[in-house]
Design a protein around this motif. Structure first.
Motif, short mmCIF file in Angstrom:
data_model
loop_
_atom_site.label_atom_id
_atom_site.label_comp_id
_atom_site.label_asym_id
_atom_site.label_seq_id
_atom_site.Cartn_x
_atom_site.Cartn_y
_atom_site.Cartn_z
N UNK A 1 0.89 -1.24 -0.14
CA UNK A 1 0.00 -0.06 -0.02
C UNK A 1 0.96 1.18 0.01
N UNK A 2 1.94 1.10 0.83
CA UNK A 2 2.73 2.57 0.92
C UNK A 2 3.48 2.66 -0.56
N UNK A 3 3.93 1.69 -0.97
CA UNK A 3 4.68 1.99 -2.35
C UNK A 3 3.65 2.36 -3.41
N UNK A 4 2.56 1.63 -3.37
CA UNK A 4 1.66 2.06 -4.25
C UNK A 4 1.06 3.77 -4.28
N UNK A 5 0.98 4.10 -3.05
CA UNK A 5 0.71 5.58 -2.70
C UNK A 5 1.62 6.35 -3.38
N UNK A 6 3.18 6.09 -2.98
CA UNK A 6 4.30 6.63 -3.61
C UNK A 6 4.19 6.87 -4.99
#
Length: 192
Positions: A133-138
């Motif tokens: 989720x974090x990588x996708x948001x970035x």
């Protein structure tokens, strides 16, 4: 039986290696035991998570295929979008496989490709890769010109409302993406 040796997603080459002839694969297709999801790529009915079907098929061709962007946001429940196909990333410089239906291919920098990449079970022990989720948001902030600023900001808002979300973890990953880091930091400052 030879068919039992086949993975839930397979290519004609995989079937040949399992001892099957091409006509046997086509017979399975005619009987409705398998579905063709691309040129020379098949899946067995009922053995895979339907939401990960295209990714599973892509993974049979390229084991580094990784669900990204809108498709990954939907997977992590950070978007209500209903994507027509699956967004799948490969390292920049590699050839995108032809013939898979409903796949949008993306090329990501090989130096950062594996950051936030997680393996999940798509069914019957087939492991596929999805960005966290974090990588996708970035990535949504990084590719705001393509994805839209509203997509990135809405995903970040939804992520912050989830239990266990840690802005420090997001910023740690963002540090690997110098162009996106200021945007992510600024959005966090506004929302927190």
């Amino acid at each position: 039986m030879l068919r039992d040796n086949l993975a839930p997603a397979f290519t004609l080459e995989d079937a040949r290696e399992a001892g099957m002839r091409k006509d046997e694969v086509y017979s399975m297709l005619e009987r409705g035991e398998i579905e063709r999801v691309g040129r020379g790529v098949y899946v067995r009915y009922g053995e895979l998570d339907p939401a990960l079907l295209q990714l599973a098929a892509a993974t049979t061709i390229r084991d580094d295929a990784t669900l990204c962007l809108t498709s990954a946001l939907v997977h992590h429940d950070l978007s209500d979008a209903i994507p027509f196909g699956s967004d799948i990333a490969l390292p920049r410089g590699t050839r995108h496989p032809a013939g898979l239906t409903h796949v949008s291919w993306h090329s990501f920098d090989p130096a950062t490709f594996h950051i936030g990449r997680e393996l999940v079970d798509a069914g019957r022990d087939l492991r596929v890769a999805i960005y966290s989720a974090e990588r996708t948001i970035i990535d949504c902030f990084r590719l705001m010109h393509q994805e839209g600023s509203d997509v990135a900001h809405e995903a970040l808002k939804r992520w912050l409302r989830k239990r266990g979300s840690a802005p420090s973890a997001l910023l740690k990953i963002a540090a690997s993406f110098p162009k996106a880091q200021p945007r992510v930091r600024q959005a966090l400052e506004v929302l927190l």
